[in-house]
Scaffold this motif. Structure first.
Motif, short mmCIF file in Angstrom:
data_model
loop_
_atom_site.label_atom_id
_atom_site.label_comp_id
_atom_site.label_asym_id
_atom_site.label_seq_id
_atom_site.Cartn_x
_atom_site.Cartn_y
_atom_site.Cartn_z
N ARG A 22 0.20 -6.91 -4.29
CA ARG A 22 -0.62 -7.63 -3.31
C ARG A 22 -0.92 -9.01 -3.84
N MET A 51 -0.57 3.19 -6.60
CA MET A 51 -1.47 3.94 -5.74
C MET A 51 -1.02 5.39 -5.67
N SER A 67 0.86 -1.19 0.00
CA SER A 67 0.00 0.00 0.00
C SER A 67 0.89 1.23 0.00
N GLY A 68 0.29 2.34 -0.36
CA GLY A 68 1.06 3.57 -0.45
C GLY A 68 1.66 3.99 0.88
N TRP A 93 -0.11 12.50 1.88
CA TRP A 93 -0.10 12.37 3.34
C TRP A 93 0.02 13.72 4.00
N GLY A 148 -5.13 7.12 -0.49
CA GLY A 148 -4.67 6.19 -1.52
C GLY A 148 -5.70 6.11 -2.63
N1 SER Z 1 -4.80 4.60 1.94
C1 SER Z 1 -4.03 3.51 1.51
C2 SER Z 1 -4.77 2.27 1.09
O1 SER Z 1 -5.90 2.33 0.82
C3 SER Z 1 -2.85 3.21 2.31
O2 SER Z 1 -1.86 4.04 1.87
O3 SER Z 1 -4.24 1.20 0.93
#
Ligand code: SER
Length: 465
Positions: free
Chosen positions: A68, A86, A40-41, A90, A259
């Motif tokens: 993933r 993604m 994930s981001g 932040w 994300g």
């Molecule tokens: N917001 C993100 C996600 O949905 C996490 O960086 O995976």
């Protein structure tokens, strides 16, 4: 809009709003042994979400490559891929909901130009047992934004997906869910490890009105229904909690972790629910059509799997992974082997990776020049693996032909897979092609062998410890 333009416009907009754009982190996390891949981001940002100062300041943004493998079996439908990008921004103790939600709204509706009428959202219903309130603030912001755009903004409180499917949302624009709107790595507030950050999130969905609800997913459709009418295109996590032994404590700072799925936003933007039609995947599909002489319409699943898996394996190679029998190398090997298995369905029985990798390098060269820079090397790594697996397959096929008279049961198929690495799905197909009888209960026989082997190795581990 093309995915490349969406990525560029997003990062430009983030720069305008005071964010520092940071480079993608590799697919292999550096200092995080808790996970094999950057999934994930937020992952490379964890130390900063927990309170450390980021060298780039309190506003950062990027487009993060992710892998993933949990979703590997779902690859083949119109929206799941193992590798994806993604878009992320932040706020590390800087802005919060009041700035984030209008910001993502402007990006989607003004910069990308998505129709506000087709955007739906969800918010957190609250968790009284842990003292976490319902997220009415996000719902109020959304109500204002939708109303200003001339779109109805009704609310529905549904909590679980089961309940949502049962009672329906009556088309509510803003739906409140429980677990679905709690975000942390691993996804579950109850089982989060102590110390892990998380929080309520507000998710965005894009409606495909032409897709009819499929009652197999429940009586009524709703934002989180899996029938394909709604596609999740992003989320804003309000990361303000940290798991403790007994519940949750506030993090030192309130953070935002947005994300957005680049491929899904790009698909929405060109009006398709099929992410393989976007310009980051379609050229690979076109190449597969050329090479095989078959069409995407006839070979949809095989072409989707090959395109996704080879793209993932390419980025893994660029980021330094080599096929092997453990950890990341094993996953890479699995992606490559699955791609080859599906290539059989297209009749691609010769080494074809070298023909695809330049296409992948071409797709990414503007934004990730490292793919082109390493293309020759990636080609060598992947081709070697392709050749050796094809040799394995040939050996397996030869072995299989030895059973022409007797036919095979799951027991022989297990031996083939265990000793030669010959995937069982392939051997059953090959057997059929070669006119070798396969016992009707091969799957049960195979599973029984597998379970017995697992039990043997567990005993061995116990004995050794
Ligand atoms: N917001 C993100 C996600 O949905 C996490 O960086 O995976």
């Amino acid at each position: 809009m093309k995915a490349d333009d969406i990525r560029r416009v997003y990062l430009e907009y983030m720069t305008e709003t005071g964010h520092v754009v940071i480079p993608r982190a590799p697919l292999i996390p550096h200092d995080d042994p808790s996970t094999l891949f950057t999934g994930s981001g937020m992952q490379p940002l964890v130390p900063y979400l927990l309170g450390a100062d980021h060298p780039a300041g309190t506003r950062v943004a990027d487009s993060q490559t992710c892998l993933r493998v949990q979703d590997i079996d779902e690859v083949g439908d119109n929206r799941h891929t193992t590798f994806f990008e993604m878009l992320g921004n932040w706020s590390l103790g800087d802005y919060f909901k009041q700035e984030q939600l209008p910001q993502v709204w402007t990006f989607l509706t003004e910069k990308v130009g998505l129709d506000p009428n087709r955007i739906y959202v969800s918010c957190f219903v609250g968790d009284p047992a842990h003292g976490i309130p319902k997220d009415t603030e996000s719902a109020e912001i959304w109500t204002r934004l939708f109303t200003e755009a001339g779109v109805s903004a009704d609310q529905a409180e549904v909590d679980t997906e089961e309940h949502a499917a049962e009672v329906g949302t009556n088309g509510a624009r803003i739906a409140f869910y429980g677990k679905k709107n709690w975000w942390c790595r691993g996804g579950d507030a109850e089982s989060m490890p102590v110390g892990e950050p998380g929080g309520p999130d507000s998710e965005l969905f894009y409606l495909y009105p032409e897709v009819e609800h499929d009652p197999a997913w429940g009586a009524n459709c709703h934002q989180n229904c899996d029938c394909g009418r709604f596609l999740e295109i992003g989320n804003s996590v309000f990361m303000e909690y940290q798991r403790t032994e007994t519940g949750f404590a506030p993090l030192p700072r309130k953070n935002v972790d947005y994300g957005g799925g680049l491929a899904r936003i790009a698909a929405a933007s060109i009006g398709t629910a099929d992410v393989f039609k976007i310009n980051l995947l379609w050229p690979i599909i076109e190449k597969l059509q050329d090479l095989s002489g078959k069409t995407y319409e006839d070979q949809t699943v095989a072409m989707r799997v090959i395109a996704d898996h080879l793209r993932g394996a390419t980025f893994l190679a660029v980021d330094g992974v080599r096929p092997s029998n453990k950890a990341q190398g094993y996953v890479m090997r699995r992606l490559i082997r699955r791609a080859i298995r599906y290539a059989f369905e297209l009749g691609l029985e010769e080494n074809f990776f070298p023909q695809i990798i330049p296409t992948i390098a071409g797709i990414y060269e503007a934004h990730y020049p490292e793919v082109r820079e390493h293309a020759a090397f990636v080609e060598a790594v992947l081709s070697k693996e392709e050749q050796s697996f094809r040799r394995t397959l040939r050996k397996g096929i030869k072995q299989l032909k030895g059973y022409r008279k007797t036919g095979v049961t799951g027991v022989e198929l297990f031996v083939l897979s265990d000793t030669f690495g010959f995937p069982v799905e392939l051997s059953t197909e090959e057997a059929q092609r070669a006119g070798i009888a396969v016992s009707e209960s091969w799957r049960e026989e195979f599973d029984a062998q597998m379970a017995a082997q697992r039990a043997r190795s567990q005993q061995a581990t116990k004995a050794a410890s």
